[in-house]
Design a protein around this motif. Structure first.
Motif, short mmCIF file in Angstrom:
data_model
loop_
_atom_site.label_atom_id
_atom_site.label_comp_id
_atom_site.label_asym_id
_atom_site.label_seq_id
_atom_site.Cartn_x
_atom_site.Cartn_y
_atom_site.Cartn_z
N GLN A 15 0.95 -0.93 0.02
CA GLN A 15 -0.21 0.01 0.06
C GLN A 15 0.94 1.35 0.04
OE1 GLN A 15 -2.15 0.90 3.59
NE2 GLN A 15 -3.99 1.87 2.18
N PHE A 36 2.11 1.88 -3.60
CA PHE A 36 0.73 2.37 -4.24
C PHE A 36 0.69 3.96 -3.93
CE2 PHE A 36 -3.73 3.21 -4.56
CZ PHE A 36 -4.14 2.77 -5.81
N HIS A 37 0.90 4.35 -2.67
CA HIS A 37 0.54 5.79 -2.31
C HIS A 37 1.44 6.50 -2.64
CE1 HIS A 37 -2.22 4.63 1.37
NE2 HIS A 37 -2.79 4.91 0.17
N GLN A 79 4.90 4.44 5.48
CA GLN A 79 4.31 2.85 5.58
C GLN A 79 5.35 1.81 5.17
OE1 GLN A 79 0.60 3.61 3.26
NE2 GLN A 79 -0.24 1.85 4.63
N GLY A 113 -2.98 3.07 6.86
CA GLY A 113 -3.33 2.37 5.57
C GLY A 113 -4.91 2.64 5.78
N ALA A 125 -7.33 4.74 3.33
CA ALA A 125 -8.19 4.04 2.46
C ALA A 125 -9.59 4.53 3.09
CB ALA A 125 -7.91 2.69 2.55
N GLN A 178 -9.19 1.46 -2.94
CA GLN A 178 -9.28 1.93 -1.36
C GLN A 178 -10.15 0.75 -0.43
OE1 GLN A 178 -7.09 3.82 -0.34
NE2 GLN A 178 -6.63 4.50 -2.81
N TRP A 205 -7.89 -2.28 -0.07
CA TRP A 205 -6.71 -1.83 0.90
C TRP A 205 -7.50 -1.96 2.24
CZ3 TRP A 205 -2.49 -2.82 -0.94
CH2 TRP A 205 -1.98 -2.24 -2.03
N TRP A 260 -6.35 -4.74 5.08
CA TRP A 260 -5.91 -4.37 6.62
C TRP A 260 -6.91 -4.85 7.79
CZ3 TRP A 260 -1.31 -3.42 8.09
CH2 TRP A 260 -0.42 -2.53 6.97
#
Length: 115
Positions: free
Chosen positions: A10, A13-14, A55, A72, A76, A103, A106, A110
């Motif tokens: 993640q 990705f961010h 992260q 996260g 998200a 989102q 993700w 989590w």
């Protein structure tokens, strides 16, 4: 998926999604639509890069994984609500519903990952 792997995935990705509009705003806006407030686009992009960096750098330790989890889930959930709230009524392009789907994935990952 382990919390460390999830944090790195993640986080990456961010970072990528945050860097894109900073590096090539023209291509970003070609897909997502023109932005009236460039400063806001740059602010959100910068925040995504910082969140992603935190992260990925924290992953692999108990404290880092816990922080990555909070970042996260919070990121998200926030992006999911904003994407849906503005894309469904047509205030922003519907391509943001694709981001909402990411989102949601993700967030689900989590919530399923062991704390």
């Amino acid at each position: 998926m382990t919390p460390a792997r999830l944090a790195r995935a993640q986080g990456g990705f961010h970072v990528l999604s945050g860097v894109w509009p900073l590096v090539n705003r023209r291509s970003f806006e070609a897909i997502t639509g023109p932005k009236a407030d460039v400063w806001l686009l740059q602010t959100v992009s910068g925040l995504l890069v910082v969140i992603g960096w935190a992260q990925t750098r924290g992953a692999g330790t108990d404290a880092g994984d816990a922080l990555a989890r909070r970042l996260g889930i919070g990121t998200a959930a926030t992006l999911l609500v904003v994407d849906v709230s503005y894309a469904v009524p047509g205030r922003i392009r519907r391509i943001y519903l694709l981001d909402a789907a990411f989102q949601a994935l993700w967030l689900t990952a989590w919530l399923r990952a062991r704390p």
